[in-house]
Design a protein around this motif. Structure first.
Motif, PDB file in Angstrom:
ATOM      1  N   PRO A  12     -14.782  -0.109   2.306  1.00 59.93           N
ATOM      2  CA  PRO A  12     -14.134   1.184   2.169  1.00 59.93           C
ATOM      3  C   PRO A  12     -14.684   1.066   0.673  1.00 59.93           C
ATOM      4  N   GLN A  13     -15.505   2.691   0.064  1.00 61.29           N
ATOM      5  CA  GLN A  13     -15.527   2.754  -1.153  1.00 61.29           C
ATOM      6  C   GLN A  13     -14.762   4.525  -0.731  1.00 61.29           C
ATOM      7  N   ILE A  14     -14.077   4.530  -1.226  1.00 60.57           N
ATOM      8  CA  ILE A  14     -12.054   5.063  -1.077  1.00 60.57           C
ATOM      9  C   ILE A  14     -12.273   5.843  -2.817  1.00 60.57           C
ATOM     10  N   PRO A  15     -12.088   6.858  -3.238  1.00 59.18           N
ATOM     11  CA  PRO A  15     -11.510   7.255  -3.916  1.00 59.18           C
ATOM     12  C   PRO A  15     -10.238   6.777  -5.141  1.00 59.18           C
ATOM     13  N   LYS A  16     -10.097   6.556  -5.490  1.00 53.45           N
ATOM     14  CA  LYS A  16      -9.069   5.617  -6.300  1.00 53.45           C
ATOM     15  C   LYS A  16      -7.684   6.916  -6.291  1.00 53.45           C
ATOM     16  N   GLY A  17      -6.873   6.765  -6.185  1.00 50.51           N
ATOM     17  CA  GLY A  17      -5.394   7.476  -5.581  1.00 50.51           C
ATOM     18  C   GLY A  17      -4.294   6.970  -5.829  1.00 50.51           C
ATOM     19  N   ASP A  18      -2.898   7.670  -5.895  1.00 53.50           N
ATOM     20  CA  ASP A  18      -1.990   7.330  -5.397  1.00 53.50           C
ATOM     21  C   ASP A  18      -1.393   7.546  -4.890  1.00 53.50           C
ATOM     22  N   GLY A  19      -0.763   7.308  -3.398  1.00 56.46           N
ATOM     23  CA  GLY A  19       0.209   7.182  -2.894  1.00 56.46           C
ATOM     24  C   GLY A  19      -0.252   6.402  -1.884  1.00 56.46           C
ATOM     25  N   ASP A  20       0.413   6.392  -0.263  1.00 58.42           N
ATOM     26  CA  ASP A  20       0.701   6.335   1.119  1.00 58.42           C
ATOM     27  C   ASP A  20      -1.227   6.861   1.449  1.00 58.42           C
ATOM     28  N   ALA A  21      -1.421   8.677   1.399  1.00 57.19           N
ATOM     29  CA  ALA A  21      -2.571   8.960   1.414  1.00 57.19           C
ATOM     30  C   ALA A  21      -3.975   8.339   1.616  1.00 57.19           C
ATOM     31  N   PRO A  22      -4.254   8.232   0.363  1.00 61.33           N
ATOM     32  CA  PRO A  22      -6.130   7.276  -0.409  1.00 61.33           C
ATOM     33  C   PRO A  22      -5.638   6.142   0.445  1.00 61.33           C
ATOM     34  N   GLN A  24      -3.893   5.388   3.207  1.00 69.93           N
ATOM     35  CA  GLN A  24      -4.337   5.397   5.438  1.00 69.93           C
ATOM     36  C   GLN A  24      -5.805   5.690   5.249  1.00 69.93           C
ATOM     37  N   ALA A  25      -6.419   6.426   4.589  1.00 75.72           N
ATOM     38  CA  ALA A  25      -7.675   6.807   4.167  1.00 75.72           C
ATOM     39  C   ALA A  25      -8.574   5.915   4.003  1.00 75.72           C
ATOM     40  N   TYR A  26      -8.384   4.744   3.790  1.00 78.55           N
ATOM     41  CA  TYR A  26      -8.554   3.352   3.293  1.00 78.55           C
ATOM     42  C   TYR A  26      -8.573   2.316   4.541  1.00 78.55           C
ATOM     43  N   ILE A  27      -7.510   2.561   5.345  1.00 72.83           N
ATOM     44  CA  ILE A  27      -7.458   2.277   6.692  1.00 72.83           C
ATOM     45  C   ILE A  27      -8.117   2.757   7.356  1.00 72.83           C
ATOM     46  N   ALA A  28      -8.339   3.931   7.400  1.00 77.38           N
ATOM     47  CA  ALA A  28      -8.857   4.921   8.363  1.00 77.38           C
ATOM     48  C   ALA A  28     -10.539   4.362   8.531  1.00 77.38           C
ATOM     49  N   ALA A  29     -11.406   4.188   6.945  1.00 77.90           N
ATOM     50  CA  ALA A  29     -12.353   3.816   6.932  1.00 77.90           C
ATOM     51  C   ALA A  29     -12.949   2.427   7.402  1.00 77.90           C
ATOM     52  N   GLU A  46       5.272  -2.062   4.619  1.00 75.71           N
ATOM     53  CA  GLU A  46       6.374  -1.160   4.892  1.00 75.71           C
ATOM     54  C   GLU A  46       7.588  -1.912   5.528  1.00 75.71           C
ATOM     55  N   ALA A  47       7.521  -2.461   6.630  1.00 75.32           N
ATOM     56  CA  ALA A  47       8.803  -2.906   6.983  1.00 75.32           C
ATOM     57  C   ALA A  47       9.469  -4.064   5.795  1.00 75.32           C
ATOM     58  N   ALA A  48       8.283  -4.542   5.465  1.00 71.10           N
ATOM     59  CA  ALA A  48       9.162  -5.852   4.146  1.00 71.10           C
ATOM     60  C   ALA A  48      10.139  -5.181   3.105  1.00 71.10           C
ATOM     61  N   VAL A  49       9.101  -4.144   2.568  1.00 73.19           N
ATOM     62  CA  VAL A  49       9.575  -3.907   1.334  1.00 73.19           C
ATOM     63  C   VAL A  49      10.229  -2.116   1.635  1.00 73.19           C
ATOM     64  N   PRO A  50      10.997  -1.742   1.880  1.00 76.37           N
ATOM     65  CA  PRO A  50      11.186  -0.119   2.144  1.00 76.37           C
ATOM     66  C   PRO A  50      10.642   0.631   0.726  1.00 76.37           C
ATOM     67  N   GLY A  51      10.661   1.629   0.760  1.00 72.22           N
ATOM     68  CA  GLY A  51      10.211   2.614   0.218  1.00 72.22           C
ATOM     69  C   GLY A  51       8.787   2.071  -1.145  1.00 72.22           C
ATOM     70  N   VAL A  52       8.164   0.626  -0.422  1.00 74.72           N
ATOM     71  CA  VAL A  52       6.640   0.475  -0.953  1.00 74.72           C
ATOM     72  C   VAL A  52       5.737   1.500  -1.808  1.00 74.72           C
TER      73      VAL A  52
END
Length: 140
Positions: A12-22, A24-29, A46-52
């Motif tokens: 997927p071609q996803i715009p760069k971004g910081d945090g979980d939302a981008p 999740q957008a990549y995964i959704a696509a 996420e389970a292996a590294v809490p707060g990743v």
């Protein structure tokens, strides 16, 4: 969400971004079976590294530890999802696939989505515990 362009291998071609939302957008696509792999990888990380920490750069979701850098990213290819451990040569055992980069090792998740989740989680924990890749190495 607007229609996402799929690049070579269904990445997927996803715009760069910081945090979980981008991420999740990549995964959704991620198309077809790759979507399920993306969901599984994200949950295991996420389970292996809490707060990743998460971000998307170069159409690749990346995971890191604040103050230590980025330890992992993944990318869609036709027949597998390639997981890049940026300091993979420091992991024991090393992920199986070599890279042109002296520090990086790869792990390929096949189309059936079946892999050793315990070993993967161990690699993630090891990778998160050591200094990761930084933008300074890429020339930002």
């Amino acid at each position: 969400m607007s229609e996402v362009k799929l690049l070579s291998g269904g990445n997927p071609q996803i715009p760069k971004g910081d945090g979980d939302a981008p991420v999740q957008a990549y995964i959704a696509a991620m198309p077809g079976w790759k979507h399920d792999v993306g969901v599984k990888l994200d949950k295991l990380i996420e389970a292996a590294v809490p707060g990743v920490q998460k971000m998307v750069r170069w159409n690749t979701p990346m995971y890191g530890v604040e103050g230590q850098g980025w330890f992992l990213g993944y990318h869609c290819f036709n027949r597998y999802v390639k997981v890049s451990f940026f300091r993979g040569t420091a992991l024991d055992p090393m992920p199986p696939v070599e890279s042109k980069d002296a520090n990086t090792r790869y792990f390929h998740v096949p189309e059936d989505g079946i892999f050793d989740e315990v070993q993967f989680s161990d690699w993630v924990k090891q990778a998160a515990a050591i200094p990761g890749w930084t933008f300074a190495e890429k020339g930002k």
